[in-house]
Design a protein around this motif. Structure first.
Motif, PDB file in Angstrom:
ATOM      1  N   ALA A 182       0.798  -1.149   0.114  1.00 47.33           N
ATOM      2  CA  ALA A 182      -0.089  -0.022  -0.085  1.00 47.33           C
ATOM      3  C   ALA A 182       0.826   1.204  -0.014  1.00 47.33           C
ATOM      4  O   ALA A 182       1.563   1.407   1.031  1.00 47.33           O
ATOM      5  CB  ALA A 182      -1.040  -0.060   1.297  1.00 47.33           C
ATOM      6  N   THR A 183       0.882   2.051  -0.904  1.00 47.35           N
ATOM      7  CA  THR A 183       1.380   3.391  -1.046  1.00 47.35           C
ATOM      8  C   THR A 183       0.522   4.321  -1.814  1.00 47.35           C
ATOM      9  O   THR A 183      -0.586   4.189  -1.723  1.00 47.35           O
ATOM     10  CB  THR A 183       2.554   3.151  -1.964  1.00 47.35           C
ATOM     11  OG1 THR A 183       2.402   2.484  -3.207  1.00 47.35           O
ATOM     12  CG2 THR A 183       3.718   2.389  -1.420  1.00 47.35           C
ATOM     13  N   ALA A 240      -9.353  16.752  -3.793  1.00 50.90           N
ATOM     14  CA  ALA A 240     -10.469  16.502  -2.855  1.00 50.90           C
ATOM     15  C   ALA A 240     -10.471  15.402  -2.193  1.00 50.90           C
ATOM     16  O   ALA A 240     -10.148  14.300  -2.929  1.00 50.90           O
ATOM     17  CB  ALA A 240     -11.978  16.536  -3.416  1.00 50.90           C
ATOM     18  N   LEU A 241     -10.277  15.251  -0.766  1.00 56.51           N
ATOM     19  CA  LEU A 241      -9.885  14.002   0.010  1.00 56.51           C
ATOM     20  C   LEU A 241     -11.251  13.983   1.188  1.00 56.51           C
ATOM     21  O   LEU A 241     -11.398  14.755   1.769  1.00 56.51           O
ATOM     22  CB  LEU A 241      -8.635  13.821   0.576  1.00 56.51           C
ATOM     23  CG  LEU A 241      -7.608  13.542  -0.461  1.00 56.51           C
ATOM     24  CD1 LEU A 241      -6.191  13.816   0.143  1.00 56.51           C
ATOM     25  CD2 LEU A 241      -7.661  12.430  -1.116  1.00 56.51           C
ATOM     26  N   PRO A 242     -11.495  12.653   1.482  1.00 51.22           N
ATOM     27  CA  PRO A 242     -12.584  12.533   2.623  1.00 51.22           C
ATOM     28  C   PRO A 242     -11.760  12.986   4.098  1.00 51.22           C
ATOM     29  O   PRO A 242     -10.507  12.478   4.052  1.00 51.22           O
ATOM     30  CB  PRO A 242     -12.734  11.057   2.511  1.00 51.22           C
ATOM     31  CG  PRO A 242     -11.766  10.301   1.845  1.00 51.22           C
ATOM     32  CD  PRO A 242     -11.223  11.387   0.978  1.00 51.22           C
ATOM     33  N   ASP A 243     -12.629  13.249   4.827  1.00 51.41           N
ATOM     34  CA  ASP A 243     -12.083  13.678   6.157  1.00 51.41           C
ATOM     35  C   ASP A 243     -12.082  12.441   7.131  1.00 51.41           C
ATOM     36  O   ASP A 243     -12.981  12.334   8.056  1.00 51.41           O
ATOM     37  CB  ASP A 243     -13.053  14.743   6.815  1.00 51.41           C
ATOM     38  CG  ASP A 243     -12.342  15.114   8.051  1.00 51.41           C
ATOM     39  OD1 ASP A 243     -11.295  15.129   8.485  1.00 51.41           O
ATOM     40  OD2 ASP A 243     -13.158  16.228   8.648  1.00 51.41           O
ATOM     41  N   ASN A 244     -11.133  11.839   6.669  1.00 48.70           N
ATOM     42  CA  ASN A 244     -10.946  10.424   7.635  1.00 48.70           C
ATOM     43  C   ASN A 244      -9.563  10.105   7.746  1.00 48.70           C
ATOM     44  O   ASN A 244      -8.762  10.740   7.077  1.00 48.70           O
ATOM     45  CB  ASN A 244     -12.026   9.156   6.964  1.00 48.70           C
ATOM     46  CG  ASN A 244     -11.514   8.809   5.436  1.00 48.70           C
ATOM     47  OD1 ASN A 244     -10.474   8.948   5.079  1.00 48.70           O
ATOM     48  ND2 ASN A 244     -12.447   8.233   4.796  1.00 48.70           N
ATOM     49  N   ASP A 245      -9.213   8.754   8.037  1.00 48.79           N
ATOM     50  CA  ASP A 245      -7.922   8.399   8.475  1.00 48.79           C
ATOM     51  C   ASP A 245      -6.977   8.127   7.100  1.00 48.79           C
ATOM     52  O   ASP A 245      -5.983   8.477   7.042  1.00 48.79           O
ATOM     53  CB  ASP A 245      -7.804   6.968   9.276  1.00 48.79           C
ATOM     54  CG  ASP A 245      -8.378   7.419  10.841  1.00 48.79           C
ATOM     55  OD1 ASP A 245      -8.306   8.371  11.205  1.00 48.79           O
ATOM     56  OD2 ASP A 245      -8.741   6.419  11.507  1.00 48.79           O
ATOM     57  N   ILE A 246      -7.539   7.779   6.144  1.00 49.57           N
ATOM     58  CA  ILE A 246      -7.007   7.374   5.028  1.00 49.57           C
ATOM     59  C   ILE A 246      -6.970   8.905   4.105  1.00 49.57           C
ATOM     60  O   ILE A 246      -5.569   9.137   3.653  1.00 49.57           O
ATOM     61  CB  ILE A 246      -7.928   6.602   4.062  1.00 49.57           C
ATOM     62  CG1 ILE A 246      -8.422   5.207   4.717  1.00 49.57           C
ATOM     63  CG2 ILE A 246      -7.323   6.229   2.550  1.00 49.57           C
ATOM     64  CD1 ILE A 246      -7.205   4.372   5.135  1.00 49.57           C
ATOM     65  N   ILE A 265      -2.523  12.841   3.095  1.00 51.85           N
ATOM     66  CA  ILE A 265      -2.070  14.289   3.099  1.00 51.85           C
ATOM     67  C   ILE A 265      -0.631  14.321   3.715  1.00 51.85           C
ATOM     68  O   ILE A 265       0.309  14.894   3.482  1.00 51.85           O
ATOM     69  CB  ILE A 265      -2.913  15.141   4.036  1.00 51.85           C
ATOM     70  CG1 ILE A 265      -4.042  15.634   3.057  1.00 51.85           C
ATOM     71  CG2 ILE A 265      -2.311  16.590   4.483  1.00 51.85           C
ATOM     72  CD1 ILE A 265      -5.278  16.263   3.783  1.00 51.85           C
ATOM     73  N   ARG A 266      -0.531  13.326   4.623  1.00 47.91           N
ATOM     74  CA  ARG A 266       0.802  13.149   5.462  1.00 47.91           C
ATOM     75  C   ARG A 266       1.944  12.846   4.507  1.00 47.91           C
ATOM     76  O   ARG A 266       3.206  13.231   4.580  1.00 47.91           O
ATOM     77  CB  ARG A 266       0.928  12.174   6.654  1.00 47.91           C
ATOM     78  CG  ARG A 266       0.234  12.886   7.758  1.00 47.91           C
ATOM     79  CD  ARG A 266       0.327  11.840   9.038  1.00 47.91           C
ATOM     80  NE  ARG A 266       0.036  10.502   8.811  1.00 47.91           N
ATOM     81  CZ  ARG A 266      -1.269   9.999   9.078  1.00 47.91           C
ATOM     82  NH1 ARG A 266      -2.008  10.998   9.613  1.00 47.91           N
ATOM     83  NH2 ARG A 266      -1.562   8.698   8.968  1.00 47.91           N
ATOM     84  N   THR A 321      -0.235  21.620   1.079  1.00 51.38           N
ATOM     85  CA  THR A 321      -1.426  20.787   1.100  1.00 51.38           C
ATOM     86  C   THR A 321      -2.605  21.646   1.640  1.00 51.38           C
ATOM     87  O   THR A 321      -3.872  21.028   1.535  1.00 51.38           O
ATOM     88  CB  THR A 321      -1.408  19.542   1.761  1.00 51.38           C
ATOM     89  OG1 THR A 321      -1.190  19.826   3.160  1.00 51.38           O
ATOM     90  CG2 THR A 321      -0.415  18.452   1.444  1.00 51.38           C
ATOM     91  N   SER A 322      -2.347  22.768   1.831  1.00 52.86           N
ATOM     92  CA  SER A 322      -3.491  23.424   2.390  1.00 52.86           C
ATOM     93  C   SER A 322      -4.716  24.139   1.628  1.00 52.86           C
ATOM     94  O   SER A 322      -5.833  24.214   2.157  1.00 52.86           O
ATOM     95  CB  SER A 322      -3.140  24.835   3.019  1.00 52.86           C
ATOM     96  OG  SER A 322      -2.534  25.708   1.939  1.00 52.86           O
ATOM     97  N   LEU A 323      -4.652  23.820   0.275  1.00 57.17           N
ATOM     98  CA  LEU A 323      -5.753  24.010  -0.667  1.00 57.17           C
ATOM     99  C   LEU A 323      -6.517  22.679  -0.805  1.00 57.17           C
ATOM    100  O   LEU A 323      -7.503  22.801  -1.506  1.00 57.17           O
ATOM    101  CB  LEU A 323      -5.071  24.521  -2.070  1.00 57.17           C
ATOM    102  CG  LEU A 323      -4.393  25.678  -1.970  1.00 57.17           C
ATOM    103  CD1 LEU A 323      -3.743  25.926  -3.310  1.00 57.17           C
ATOM    104  CD2 LEU A 323      -5.152  26.929  -1.511  1.00 57.17           C
TER     105      LEU A 323
END
Length: 342
Positions: A30-31, A55-61, A66-67, A76-78
């Motif tokens: 997984a990458t 756009a990314l979901p607001d969850n752990d994935i 983002i990390r 990544t602030s946008l």
């Protein structure tokens, strides 16, 4: 704000270990990866200020994604936190005469469901100089296509240089419109086009007698193809075409050509053997070309930097091209020995 902006989808990449078939063993590596994110990472590696928009979901994935981007210095602030899922792609690496295979699981991802109006492009482009997009995002959904068109229109209005890798993905164009239906209008806002021969023919519907399935290349045909594309799209100031001679899954000839106004130039050619991972090879070319065009006055030097950087990517597992400027310049200078550096 960053001077370089890329926009598109970053996915979870699940790859069978080594050269195994998918699920041959109960493991997947997984990458993360995805065309425009790959470009952002490489530009950051070259020391440029770059922001990735998606756009990314607001969850752990989403958090993990983002990390990963931040670890390379990508701003990544946008990124908008919305939607319910991160897109996934499964990869099986080919070997010898067995080709690599990709299976997409991207429907209803956050970027698939994003729509015009979700991003404040005026704010995003404030202080920026360059905007990069690909033909992959418009292939995801009707709303993503409309959003992609909105983005390039806003970039041109803001005075940015716009680059687009035409990137044809036949498995994605399933929502009722063909690639040429959508890409023709989008490319009319592009300054720098990047493609391979299949992208020109299948994304834009521009055909010549170039055979996209043959392993060998005839440079005169690509000269004719590039002229025809730029004649059809006079807004293009540059068109770069990567030239891959596929001898097997492990061995490719690699070079590129570039048309600029009335000039047509060809790069050095590399014989790449024992390929480690060719996924992301086109993105590594695109990012290095952007860097080259921004850093070199001579178009030949820019093209040589792009081809050398993308050649090196074939030796690196994963989507991202983890090389620096000095490594690329060393290969450009002719040092291709691969000897241990002590």
């Amino acid at each position: 704000m960053a001077k370089f902006i890329t926009f598109g989808e970053i996915m979870l990449r699940l790859k069978a270990p080594g050269h195994e078939r998918l699920f041959q063993s109960p493991r997947l590596e997984a990458t993360f990866g995805g065309g425009e994110a790959n470009v952002a990472v490489a530009l950051a590696n070259y020391g440029l200020e770059v922001s990735f928009v998606t756009a990314l979901p607001d969850n752990d994935i989403g958090d993990a994604t983002i990390r990963e981007l931040r670890s390379f210095g990508v701003e990544t602030s946008l990124i908008k936190r919305q939607g319910n899922r991160v897109g996934i792609y499964y990869l099986e690496a080919g070997a010898n005469q067995r080709p690599s295979k990709v299976v997409y699981d991207r429907d209803h991802s956050s970027i698939c469901e994003a729509k015009p109006g979700d991003f404040d492009w005026s704010y995003i482009f404030e202080g920026a100089e360059w905007f990069h997009i690909t033909g992959i995002t418009p292939a995801l959904s009707q709303s993503a296509a409309a959003l992609s068109l909105e983005s390039v229109k806003a970039a041109k209005k803001a005075g940015l240089t716009v680059s687009c890798d035409f990137n044809y993905r036949g498995k994605l164009w399933t929502y009722g419109k063909s690639a040429p239906d959508v890409m023709a209008e989008l490319v009319s806002y592009v300054d720098v086009g990047i493609a391979n021969e299949e992208d020109c023919q299948k994304s834009l519907g521009i055909t010549t007698d170039v055979n996209v399935e043959q392993g060998e290349l005839d440079l005169t045909r690509y000269e004719a193809l590039s002229a025809k594309v730029m004649e059809s799209y006079p807004n293009l100031s540059i068109l770069a075409i990567t030239l891959r001679e596929s001898r097997s899954a492990d061995r490719n000839g690699w070079s590129a050509c570039l048309r600029h106004k009335d000039d047509f130039i060809h790069s050095s050619q590399y014989e790449i053997t024992d390929i480690i991972d060719r996924v992301g090879g086109g993105d590594s070319f695109a990012s290095a070309l952007i860097y080259g065009l921004s850093s070199y006055e001579n178009k030949q030097d820019a093209l040589e930097f792009a081809v050398a950087a993308s050649c090196l990517k074939h030796s690196i597992p994963g989507d991202f091209n983890r090389v620096n400027i000095n490594e690329v310049k060393k290969l450009m200078s002719g040092d291709a020995s691969g000897r241990v550096q002590r």
